[in-house]
Design an enzyme around this catalytic site. Structure first.
Site, PDB file in Angstrom:
ATOM      1  CB  CYS A   2      -1.415 -11.210   3.245  1.00 33.61           C
ATOM      2  SG  CYS A   2      -3.155 -11.428   3.517  1.00 33.61           S
ATOM      3  NE  ARG A  28       3.119  -7.497   2.452  1.00 35.80           N
ATOM      4  CZ  ARG A  28       3.157  -6.843   1.313  1.00 35.80           C
ATOM      5  NH1 ARG A  28       3.929  -5.782   1.196  1.00 35.80           N
ATOM      6  NH2 ARG A  28       2.431  -7.222   0.300  1.00 35.80           N
ATOM      7  CD1 TRP A  74      -5.359  -5.589   6.538  1.00 32.24           C
ATOM      8  CD2 TRP A  74      -6.230  -6.114   4.556  1.00 32.24           C
ATOM      9  NE1 TRP A  74      -6.181  -4.551   6.140  1.00 32.24           N
ATOM     10  CE2 TRP A  74      -6.723  -4.846   4.936  1.00 32.24           C
ATOM     11  CE3 TRP A  74      -6.649  -6.643   3.330  1.00 32.24           C
ATOM     12  CZ2 TRP A  74      -7.597  -4.104   4.149  1.00 32.24           C
ATOM     13  CZ3 TRP A  74      -7.517  -5.911   2.543  1.00 32.24           C
ATOM     14  CH2 TRP A  74      -7.984  -4.651   2.957  1.00 32.24           C
ATOM     15  CG  ASN A 100      -0.274 -10.828  -0.419  1.00 34.41           C
ATOM     16  OD1 ASN A 100      -1.367 -10.337  -0.178  1.00 34.41           O
ATOM     17  ND2 ASN A 100       0.747 -10.128  -0.848  1.00 34.41           N
ATOM     18  N   GLY A 101      -3.206 -12.223  -1.632  1.00 36.19           N
ATOM     19  CA  GLY A 101      -3.922 -11.898  -2.867  1.00 36.19           C
ATOM     20  C   GLY A 101      -5.344 -12.414  -2.817  1.00 36.19           C
ATOM     21  CD  GLU A 481      -1.669  12.550   3.777  1.00 36.08           C
ATOM     22  OE1 GLU A 481      -2.524  12.079   2.995  1.00 36.08           O
ATOM     23  OE2 GLU A 481      -0.928  11.834   4.461  1.00 36.08           O
ATOM     24  CE  LYS A 485      -1.649   9.881   6.965  1.00 34.83           C
ATOM     25  NZ  LYS A 485      -0.919   9.436   5.789  1.00 34.83           N
ATOM     26  CD  GLU A 488      -4.288   6.431   6.980  1.00 28.70           C
ATOM     27  OE1 GLU A 488      -3.965   5.459   6.317  1.00 28.70           O
ATOM     28  OE2 GLU A 488      -3.549   7.427   7.144  1.00 28.70           O
ATOM     29  CG  HIS A 504     -20.482  26.018  -2.452  1.00 27.02           C
ATOM     30  ND1 HIS A 504     -21.363  26.921  -3.004  1.00 27.02           N
ATOM     31  CD2 HIS A 504     -19.245  26.526  -2.666  1.00 27.02           C
ATOM     32  CE1 HIS A 504     -20.683  27.927  -3.545  1.00 27.02           C
ATOM     33  NE2 HIS A 504     -19.397  27.717  -3.350  1.00 27.02           N
ATOM     34  CE  LYS A 603       3.890   2.157   4.631  1.00 25.74           C
ATOM     35  NZ  LYS A 603       3.451   3.516   4.971  1.00 25.74           N
TER      36      LYS A 603
HETATM   37  C1  F6R Z   1      -2.425   6.511   4.169  1.00 21.97           C
HETATM   38  C2  F6R Z   1      -1.857   5.476   3.339  1.00 21.97           C
HETATM   39  C3  F6R Z   1      -2.653   4.967   2.188  1.00 21.97           C
HETATM   40  C4  F6R Z   1      -1.723   4.783   0.985  1.00 21.97           C
HETATM   41  C5  F6R Z   1      -2.480   4.137  -0.184  1.00 21.97           C
HETATM   42  C6  F6R Z   1      -1.592   4.021  -1.412  1.00 21.97           C
HETATM   43  O1  F6R Z   1      -1.604   6.830   5.236  1.00 21.97           O
HETATM   44  O2  F6R Z   1      -0.767   5.062   3.581  1.00 21.97           O
HETATM   45  O3  F6R Z   1      -3.709   5.813   1.883  1.00 21.97           O
HETATM   46  O4  F6R Z   1      -1.239   6.041   0.618  1.00 21.97           O
HETATM   47  O5  F6R Z   1      -2.918   2.863   0.193  1.00 21.97           O
HETATM   48  O6  F6R Z   1      -0.439   3.296  -1.138  1.00 21.97           O
HETATM   49  P1  F6R Z   1       0.826   3.412  -2.066  1.00 21.97           P
HETATM   50  O7  F6R Z   1       1.372   4.781  -1.942  1.00 21.97           O
HETATM   51  O8  F6R Z   1       1.766   2.364  -1.563  1.00 21.97           O
HETATM   52  O9  F6R Z   1       0.361   3.139  -3.455  1.00 21.97           O
END
Ligand code: F6R
Length: 608
Positions: A2, A28, A74, A100-101, A481, A485, A488, A504, A603
């Site tokens: 949000c 956000r 969000w 937000n929250g 990672e 990626k 996502e 395994h 984000k």
């Molecule tokens: C993946 C991504 C998320 C963040 C996670 C932690 O691309 O961006 O997995 O890495 O939500 O976010 P931060 O780093 O802001 O604590």
């Protein structure tokens, strides 16, 4: 999670400022959006969907007012519908609130308010706030005191902003969700060359108002802000004045644009040479073979526990390995697990790795560590973020603003920064070689970007059923990672495994429809063992994509090769990851996905 924007003191363009601010905050959340403008009455427009849907809904509507708030959502309570979009109003329509929250006691408050005769129109937790304010106003409380009293009833996490008909003020409060004020109170030329007076802003994050001012005040938990065209003030919720520092942000508004790239993600992938240089600059003395991490050099940790989520957790796994290589016991924990069942901490330093510095799970883990008497260090990108302010120490990764929901350049800068920390806080064997590899890293990332075959690989495998990623030691977090990626932004099934673990269980998933990306760098024992795993995969007819520096003979067993320059294993991990970022990006582009705003994600995840 949000985004909130507010503006007061603009000439006639409050609505434009709000909508522009929301477009900067879309990373956000982007389920729905809305604005409220107040003068003698409150006008609201809100709409399910992305900001463009709101723009369309605003067309032809005359909606005005000198004081305004906006929100991009969000969803946490209730689906993304017009009714659940913010702002929310009271029964009279005179009070509008964005939030937000998560308000944890909302059901109890809602029941109480319904019994007192209030009518609710949405499924959200937020809607209790305007009704609580209304209840106070009905009792004759003045507007500011009414908002304070309403906020005082809330339990949970919130950043809230409130406007009231006939009151030329925005009231705002925060607890566990970010809010920052923007101050533009020097008389300045407006776009038309005319002079105008003071304007003030508030937002979940600086990019929302960075086009108008670079002077900011970060609110802390338990604080309450009042903004009017005549000035701003911050107090505690109880009304005690709080002296706040005014900071200046040091990045340009252009840094948050797409600079001709189709997506922020692609732009940010290509920014990595520059962001890595920023991360390393003035911290590395190549001649002296040392790094400068300031006061952190004196911490002398006897153990390190990392806490982080998502991509940052993968960086934490990598960081823990670096400390172990220097002989310091170190482990990485998923912050959400650590927060609720922390391990014995002893005298370990607890390091929170977080791009945003606002991730609720990471904050909870750090707070739990502090509650148990541990020293904490925040490794973050966002100056003034909650983690930066609450941790005992902070180290900035200096990657610059990242807008794409999928973290890319900040992961690279996290890895570089963790190298600096490990080198600066421990005595690591071979420090000179590592420092020289770090110096070469930005240029080598550029080489990978210039010559990558990732697009062809993406084209070859875009129809695959699932994608697997394997690596050992420092390449293991890269495998995780790479998979994260890809899942996502393509919505395809992808998993990363420690290469030795494949046999395994996961090997049962491998077919000719499941490409396996194998990170094989160097030609030592690790590389040879991973090549052994590659042969097992090949024997099951699965396509193999080798990400390699060409030192071993893995190419003999691979269907495709993604080449990286020869370098130290620590920096090889960063380079391999760039190849995987590009594979994920091109696959998502071929599938026509919403790359910068993948479904269901945000984000900055400010709820636990
Ligand atoms: C993946 C991504 C998320 C963040 C996670 C932690 O691309 O961006 O997995 O890495 O939500 O976010 P931060 O780093 O802001 O604590």
């Amino acid at each position: 999670m949000c985004g909130i924007i507010g503006a007061v003191g603009r000439d006639d363009d409050t609505l434009d400022v709000l909508v522009h601010g929301l477009s900067k905050l879309e990373y956000r959340g982007y389920d729905s959006a809305g604005v409220a403008l107040a003068d003698e009455s409150v006008d609201i427009c809100k709409q399910a969907g992305e900001i463009d849907e709101l723009r369309a809904a605003l067309e032809g509507r005359s909606i005005g007012g000198s004081v305004g708030i906006g929100h991009t959502r969000w969803s946490t309570h209730g689906p993304p519908t017009n009714e659940n979009a913010h702002p929310h109003q009271d029964c009279s329509g005179d009070v509008a609130v964005v939030h937000n929250g998560i308000i944890e006691n909302y059901q109890q408050l809602r029941d109480e308010l319904v019994s007192a005769g209030h009518t609710f129109r949405s499924d959200t937790d937020t809607e209790v706030v305007p009704h609580l304010v209304e209840e106070q106003l009905r009792g004759g409380t003045d507007p500011e005191a009414a908002v304070r009293a309403a906020v005082d009833r809330l339990e949970g996490s919130y950043a809230v902003a409130v406007v009231i008909a006939g009151v030329e003020r925005i009231f705002a409060a925060r607890n566990d969700s970010p809010l920052v004020l923007g101050l533009d109170d020097e008389t300045a030329a407006s776009d038309g060359g005319e002079q105008r007076g003071s304007a003030y802003y508030l937002a979940s994050d600086v990019p929302a108002f960075r086009d108008h001012t670079d002077r900011v005040v970060y609110l802390d938990d338990g604080e309450f802000a009042v903004l009017g065209a005549d000035g701003w003030r911050v107090t505690t919720l109880a009304g005690e004045p709080v002296e706040k520092r005014v900071d200046t942000v040091d990045w340009d508004p252009e840094e948050t644009g797409k600079s001709g790239y189709d997506h922020y993600m692609l732009k940010e992938i290509h920014e990595q040479p520059r962001s890595l240089r920023q991360s390393l600059s003035e911290r590395v003395d190549e001649l002296g073979g040392s790094v400068d991490v300031g006061e952190l050099a004196d911490l002398n940790p006897r153990g390190v526990q990392f806490v982080a989520c998502g991509t940052s957790y993968h960086a934490a796994l990598y960081g823990a390995e670096l400390f172990r290589q220097a002989g310091i016991p170190a482990q990485a924990f998923r912050a959400s697990e650590f927060a609720t069942s922390p391990p014995p901490i002893g005298d370990a330093l607890v390091i929170g790795v977080t791009q945003s510095g606002e991730t609720a799970d990471t904050l909870s883990a750090l707070r739990e560590a502090q509650r148990r008497g541990a020293r904490t260090l925040g490794v973050t990108n966002v100056v003034g973020s909650t983690v930066a302010r609450e941790s005992d120490h902070v180290f900035y990764i200096r990657a610059g603003p990242e807008i794409g929901v999928a973290a890319t350049k900040t992961f690279a800068s996290q890895l570089a920064s963790l190298n600096l920390l490990a080198l600066g806080m421990t005595s690591t064997d071979g420090a000179r070689e590592i420092i020289s590899a770090l110096r070469d890293l930005p240029g080598q990332v550029q080489e990978v970007l210039d010559a990558s075959a990732a697009r062809e690989v993406a084209e070859t495998y875009v129809e695959s059923d699932a994608y697997f990623f394997i690596g050992r030691e420092l390449n293991y977090p890269v495998a995780l990672e790479g998979a994260l990626k890809l899942k996502e932004i393509t919505y395809k099934h992808a998993e990363g495994f420690a290469a030795g673990e494949l046999k395994h269980g996961p090997l049962a998933l491998v077919t000719d429809q499941t490409p396996v990306f194998a990170m094989v760098t160097g030609d030592g024992e690790l590389a040879q063992k991973t090549i052994g795993n590659v042969k097992e995969i090949e024997a099951r007819n699965a396509p193999v994509v080798a990400v390699t520096d060409g030192q071993s003979d893995v190419e003999r067993y691979a269907d495709h090769v993604l080449r990286i320059p020869e370098t130290h294993p620590r920096t090889a991990a960063v380079l391999s990851n760039v190849q995987l970022q590009l594979v994920a990006y091109h696959t998502a582009a071929l599938l026509n996905r919403s790359i910068d705003k993948p479904r269901n994600l945000a984000k900055s995840v400010t709820v636990e």
